[in-house]
Scaffold this motif. Structure first.
Motif, PDB file in Angstrom:
ATOM      1  N   VAL A  89      12.213   3.079  -9.383  1.00  0.00           N
ATOM      2  CA  VAL A  89      12.389   1.646  -9.131  1.00  0.00           C
ATOM      3  C   VAL A  89      12.494   1.445  -7.629  1.00  0.00           C
ATOM      4  CG1 VAL A  89      13.881  -0.354  -9.469  1.00  0.00           C
ATOM      5  CG2 VAL A  89      13.588   1.292 -11.327  1.00  0.00           C
ATOM      6  N   GLY A  90      11.868   0.418  -7.120  1.00  0.00           N
ATOM      7  CA  GLY A  90      12.004   0.101  -5.708  1.00  0.00           C
ATOM      8  C   GLY A  90      10.819  -0.675  -5.187  1.00  0.00           C
ATOM      9  N   ARG A  91      10.945  -1.134  -3.951  1.00  0.00           N
ATOM     10  CA  ARG A  91       9.888  -1.917  -3.305  1.00  0.00           C
ATOM     11  C   ARG A  91       9.311  -1.119  -2.138  1.00  0.00           C
ATOM     12  NH1 ARG A  91      12.084  -7.175  -1.020  1.00  0.00           N
ATOM     13  NH2 ARG A  91      12.405  -5.998   0.886  1.00  0.00           N
ATOM     14  N   VAL A  92       7.977  -1.081  -2.067  1.00  0.00           N
ATOM     15  CA  VAL A  92       7.298  -0.372  -0.987  1.00  0.00           C
ATOM     16  C   VAL A  92       6.467  -1.368  -0.189  1.00  0.00           C
ATOM     17  CG1 VAL A  92       5.715   1.479  -0.367  1.00  0.00           C
ATOM     18  CG2 VAL A  92       7.162   1.724  -2.391  1.00  0.00           C
ATOM     19  N   GLU A  93       6.691  -1.393   1.107  1.00  0.00           N
ATOM     20  CA  GLU A  93       5.892  -2.230   2.006  1.00  0.00           C
ATOM     21  C   GLU A  93       4.718  -1.377   2.490  1.00  0.00           C
ATOM     22  OE1 GLU A  93       6.678  -5.367   2.693  1.00  0.00           O
ATOM     23  OE2 GLU A  93       8.755  -5.515   1.991  1.00  0.00           O
ATOM     24  N   LEU A  94       3.502  -1.737   2.050  1.00  0.00           N
ATOM     25  CA  LEU A  94       2.303  -0.975   2.394  1.00  0.00           C
ATOM     26  C   LEU A  94       1.463  -1.768   3.386  1.00  0.00           C
ATOM     27  CD1 LEU A  94       0.264   1.371   1.961  1.00  0.00           C
ATOM     28  CD2 LEU A  94      -0.677   0.036   0.050  1.00  0.00           C
ATOM     29  N   VAL A  95       1.238  -1.194   4.556  1.00  0.00           N
ATOM     30  CA  VAL A  95       0.385  -1.842   5.551  1.00  0.00           C
ATOM     31  C   VAL A  95      -0.975  -1.156   5.524  1.00  0.00           C
ATOM     32  CG1 VAL A  95       1.321  -0.366   7.405  1.00  0.00           C
ATOM     33  CG2 VAL A  95       0.158  -2.509   7.977  1.00  0.00           C
ATOM     34  N   THR A  96      -2.047  -1.967   5.476  1.00  0.00           N
ATOM     35  CA  THR A  96      -3.389  -1.417   5.303  1.00  0.00           C
ATOM     36  C   THR A  96      -4.395  -2.258   6.068  1.00  0.00           C
ATOM     37  OG1 THR A  96      -5.038  -0.760   3.658  1.00  0.00           O
ATOM     38  CG2 THR A  96      -3.786  -2.768   3.203  1.00  0.00           C
ATOM     39  N   PHE A  97      -5.611  -1.741   6.208  1.00  0.00           N
ATOM     40  CA  PHE A  97      -6.656  -2.496   6.899  1.00  0.00           C
ATOM     41  C   PHE A  97      -7.679  -2.993   5.871  1.00  0.00           C
ATOM     42  CE2 PHE A  97      -7.571   2.011   7.078  1.00  0.00           C
ATOM     43  CZ  PHE A  97      -8.903   2.133   6.749  1.00  0.00           C
ATOM     44  N   LEU A 135       5.498   0.658  11.073  1.00  0.00           N
ATOM     45  CA  LEU A 135       6.025   1.888  10.488  1.00  0.00           C
ATOM     46  C   LEU A 135       7.174   2.439  11.332  1.00  0.00           C
ATOM     47  CD1 LEU A 135       2.638   3.539   9.517  1.00  0.00           C
ATOM     48  CD2 LEU A 135       4.412   2.815   7.900  1.00  0.00           C
ATOM     49  N   GLN A 136       7.030   2.387  12.634  1.00  0.00           N
ATOM     50  CA  GLN A 136       8.080   2.923  13.498  1.00  0.00           C
ATOM     51  C   GLN A 136       9.336   2.065  13.499  1.00  0.00           C
ATOM     52  OE1 GLN A 136       5.341   3.634  17.074  1.00  0.00           O
ATOM     53  NE2 GLN A 136       6.703   5.401  17.173  1.00  0.00           N
ATOM     54  N   SER A 137       9.156   0.758  13.316  1.00  0.00           N
ATOM     55  CA  SER A 137      10.311  -0.138  13.300  1.00  0.00           C
ATOM     56  C   SER A 137      11.003  -0.180  11.947  1.00  0.00           C
ATOM     57  CB  SER A 137       9.878  -1.553  13.687  1.00  0.00           C
ATOM     58  OG  SER A 137       9.067  -2.133  12.661  1.00  0.00           O
ATOM     59  N   GLY A 138      10.352   0.368  10.905  1.00  0.00           N
ATOM     60  CA  GLY A 138      10.921   0.307   9.564  1.00  0.00           C
ATOM     61  C   GLY A 138      10.505  -0.920   8.787  1.00  0.00           C
ATOM     62  N   ALA A 139       9.653  -1.769   9.371  1.00  0.00           N
ATOM     63  CA  ALA A 139       9.199  -2.974   8.675  1.00  0.00           C
ATOM     64  C   ALA A 139       8.152  -2.651   7.617  1.00  0.00           C
ATOM     65  CB  ALA A 139       8.633  -3.979   9.670  1.00  0.00           C
ATOM     66  N   ALA A 140       7.582  -1.459   7.656  1.00  0.00           N
ATOM     67  CA  ALA A 140       6.653  -0.981   6.621  1.00  0.00           C
ATOM     68  C   ALA A 140       7.052   0.440   6.256  1.00  0.00           C
ATOM     69  CB  ALA A 140       5.208  -1.026   7.110  1.00  0.00           C
ATOM     70  N   ASP A 141       6.793   0.807   4.989  1.00  0.00           N
ATOM     71  CA  ASP A 141       7.186   2.127   4.493  1.00  0.00           C
ATOM     72  C   ASP A 141       6.036   3.125   4.508  1.00  0.00           C
ATOM     73  OD1 ASP A 141       9.865   1.263   3.634  1.00  0.00           O
ATOM     74  OD2 ASP A 141       8.769   0.068   2.165  1.00  0.00           O
ATOM     75  N   ARG A 283      10.566   8.574  -4.501  1.00  0.00           N
ATOM     76  CA  ARG A 283       9.544   8.585  -5.551  1.00  0.00           C
ATOM     77  C   ARG A 283       8.588   7.394  -5.506  1.00  0.00           C
ATOM     78  NH1 ARG A 283      10.935   9.386 -11.383  1.00  0.00           N
ATOM     79  NH2 ARG A 283       8.739   9.952 -11.517  1.00  0.00           N
ATOM     80  N   PRO A 284       9.051   6.151  -5.272  1.00  0.00           N
ATOM     81  CA  PRO A 284       8.059   5.062  -5.179  1.00  0.00           C
ATOM     82  C   PRO A 284       7.013   5.303  -4.104  1.00  0.00           C
ATOM     83  CG  PRO A 284      10.243   4.149  -5.539  1.00  0.00           C
ATOM     84  CD  PRO A 284      10.442   5.626  -5.303  1.00  0.00           C
ATOM     85  N   ILE A 285       7.412   5.819  -2.940  1.00  0.00           N
ATOM     86  CA  ILE A 285       6.442   6.114  -1.884  1.00  0.00           C
ATOM     87  C   ILE A 285       5.555   7.278  -2.298  1.00  0.00           C
ATOM     88  CG2 ILE A 285       6.213   7.043   0.457  1.00  0.00           C
ATOM     89  CD1 ILE A 285       8.538   5.326   1.295  1.00  0.00           C
ATOM     90  N   ALA A 286       6.163   8.317  -2.868  1.00  0.00           N
ATOM     91  CA  ALA A 286       5.386   9.491  -3.283  1.00  0.00           C
ATOM     92  C   ALA A 286       4.335   9.124  -4.325  1.00  0.00           C
ATOM     93  CB  ALA A 286       6.328  10.561  -3.829  1.00  0.00           C
ATOM     94  N   ALA A 304      -9.082  15.044   0.604  1.00  0.00           N
ATOM     95  CA  ALA A 304      -8.169  16.174   0.558  1.00  0.00           C
ATOM     96  C   ALA A 304      -8.141  16.764  -0.845  1.00  0.00           C
ATOM     97  CB  ALA A 304      -6.767  15.724   0.977  1.00  0.00           C
ATOM     98  N   GLN A 305      -8.087  18.082  -0.928  1.00  0.00           N
ATOM     99  CA  GLN A 305      -8.122  18.760  -2.219  1.00  0.00           C
ATOM    100  C   GLN A 305      -6.816  18.630  -2.981  1.00  0.00           C
ATOM    101  OE1 GLN A 305     -11.005  20.210  -3.538  1.00  0.00           O
ATOM    102  NE2 GLN A 305     -11.788  19.052  -1.777  1.00  0.00           N
ATOM    103  N   THR A 306      -5.726  18.412  -2.276  1.00  0.00           N
ATOM    104  CA  THR A 306      -4.421  18.248  -2.914  1.00  0.00           C
ATOM    105  C   THR A 306      -3.840  16.905  -2.522  1.00  0.00           C
ATOM    106  OG1 THR A 306      -3.311  19.370  -1.073  1.00  0.00           O
ATOM    107  CG2 THR A 306      -3.960  20.722  -2.959  1.00  0.00           C
ATOM    108  N   PRO A 307      -3.032  16.297  -3.388  1.00  0.00           N
ATOM    109  CA  PRO A 307      -2.450  14.988  -3.071  1.00  0.00           C
ATOM    110  C   PRO A 307      -1.505  15.083  -1.890  1.00  0.00           C
ATOM    111  CG  PRO A 307      -1.450  15.905  -5.043  1.00  0.00           C
ATOM    112  CD  PRO A 307      -2.606  16.800  -4.704  1.00  0.00           C
ATOM    113  N   PRO A 308      -1.258  13.954  -1.206  1.00  0.00           N
ATOM    114  CA  PRO A 308      -0.373  13.960  -0.047  1.00  0.00           C
ATOM    115  C   PRO A 308       1.041  14.387  -0.404  1.00  0.00           C
ATOM    116  CG  PRO A 308      -1.324  11.770  -0.393  1.00  0.00           C
ATOM    117  CD  PRO A 308      -1.834  12.631  -1.485  1.00  0.00           C
ATOM    118  N   VAL A 309       1.491  14.047  -1.626  1.00  0.00           N
ATOM    119  CA  VAL A 309       2.823  14.425  -2.095  1.00  0.00           C
ATOM    120  C   VAL A 309       2.642  15.031  -3.476  1.00  0.00           C
ATOM    121  CG1 VAL A 309       5.194  13.674  -2.470  1.00  0.00           C
ATOM    122  CG2 VAL A 309       3.751  12.463  -0.834  1.00  0.00           C
TER     123      VAL A 309
END
Length: 331
Positions: A89-97, A135-141, A283-286, A304-309
């Protein structure tokens, strides 16, 4: 307030006596009494009152005990979630292009929310330079960012990069140019030495990419237009007013425009996930990182052959030859 003392308070309400609390917890009666004295100081209220040779909870004590039950339950739920147990459970702030939103981000987020409805994903659209600041300021996860193989950069040490794949670069030209299936050669590129080149308004690494690519063909490009919106870039090309480099994901079939693969002359655009080093274990980020990687496998090259997490657990070590490469703006 100390969680141990809150547990003792809950036990006292349940068992009724100091002796029973001492026996259940294995603490001496004197130690239990001292814990309650400190807890009263922390709460700023009298929690216990003498009752013959025993003690009883005051109304404030009963009220705090009820709060303590809820607090302890939440703590245990959080520990179980971080340890991999229970529904995340949780909220993830995702920044993308922009260009990865439709083919990668939206399918991944839809699947995540179908399978794990307790996770809320909020999308923020920004180019990598701005994404890094968030990301550095913590405004995105978590962030999807990119760089070019011809213009490698390093990320800040406070962030960890997880490569997920690459995409080729194309040369966008007005119609009438050579067939799009032909890979661009230095000779053909040299024929565009007098063309008006398009770059973005930030004058950042995309300028350097165009300059290095053209230098390999023996000329310096004339950058005449600076446009950020890739659709407008294509409109300018269709109008015969310039040429520009276009990532494959952003290239669309358009009347008046042809796209020629740049091959080794242009290198590749490398797309990665970026996040704070300590954040990948949540876990939400993973899970979101894994779903983005899985969505990218059908879209990007050299994924990538393996997932990031792996398996939603601790983050894998940085992979690939550009584990420290940094961000660029999408022009």
């Amino acid at each position: 307030m100390d969680l141990t003392r809150l547990r003792l308070l809950v036990e006292l309400e349940r068992l009724g006596t100091m002796a029973a609390v001492s026996e259940t917890t294995g603490m001496g009666t004197s130690a239990v009494s001292k814990h309650f004295a400190v807890l009263e100081q922390e709460a700023g209220a009298q929690l216990l009152a003498p009752d013959g040779r025993r003690v009883r909870l005051t109304p404030a004590g009963h009220r705090l005990a009820r709060h303590a039950v809820d607090i302890l339950a939440r703590v245990e739920a959080a520990r179980a979630e971080l340890a991999g147990g229970g529904e995340p459970v949780g909220r993830v702030e995702l920044v993308t292009f922009v260009s990865v939103a439709a083919p990668i981000v939206l399918p991944a987020v839809r699947r995540l929310q179908d399978e794990h409805p307790g996770i809320e994903v909020r999308l923020i659209e920004h180019e990598p330079d701005e994404a890094l600041e968030l990301l550095q300021s913590g405004a995105a996860d978590l962030g999807l960012v990119y760089d070019y193989s011809l213009v490698p950069r390093r990320f800040p040490d406070t962030l960890t990069l997880r490569p997920i794949g690459t995409e080729p670069l194309l040369l966008s030209q007005p119609s009438g140019a050579p067939a799009t299936s032909r890979i661009m050669t230095r000779r053909r590129l040299l024929g565009l030495a007098e063309a008006s080149w398009i770059a973005n308004s930030r004058g950042s690494d995309e300028d350097e990419l165009v300059r290095r690519m053209c230098a390999g063909a023996g000329f310096a490009p004339r950058i005449r237009h600076r446009i950020d919106n890739l659709e407008i870039v294509e409109e300018v090309v269709a109008a015969g007013m310039g040429v520009g480099v276009m990532p494959k994901l952003a290239a669309v079939t358009r009347r008046g425009v042809v796209h020629s693969p740049l091959g080794e002359l242009g290198g590749t655009r490398r797309i990665s996930l970026a996040g704070s080093t300590g954040g990948w274990a949540w876990r939400p980020i993973a899970l979101l990182a894994r779903y983005l990687w899985e969505a990218a496998r059908g879209v990007l090259d050299d994924t990538a052959q393996t997932p990031p997490v792996p398996d939603g657990g601790p983050a894998a070590p940085p992979a690939g030859p550009y584990g420290g490469a940094g961000p660029l703006g999408e022009g």
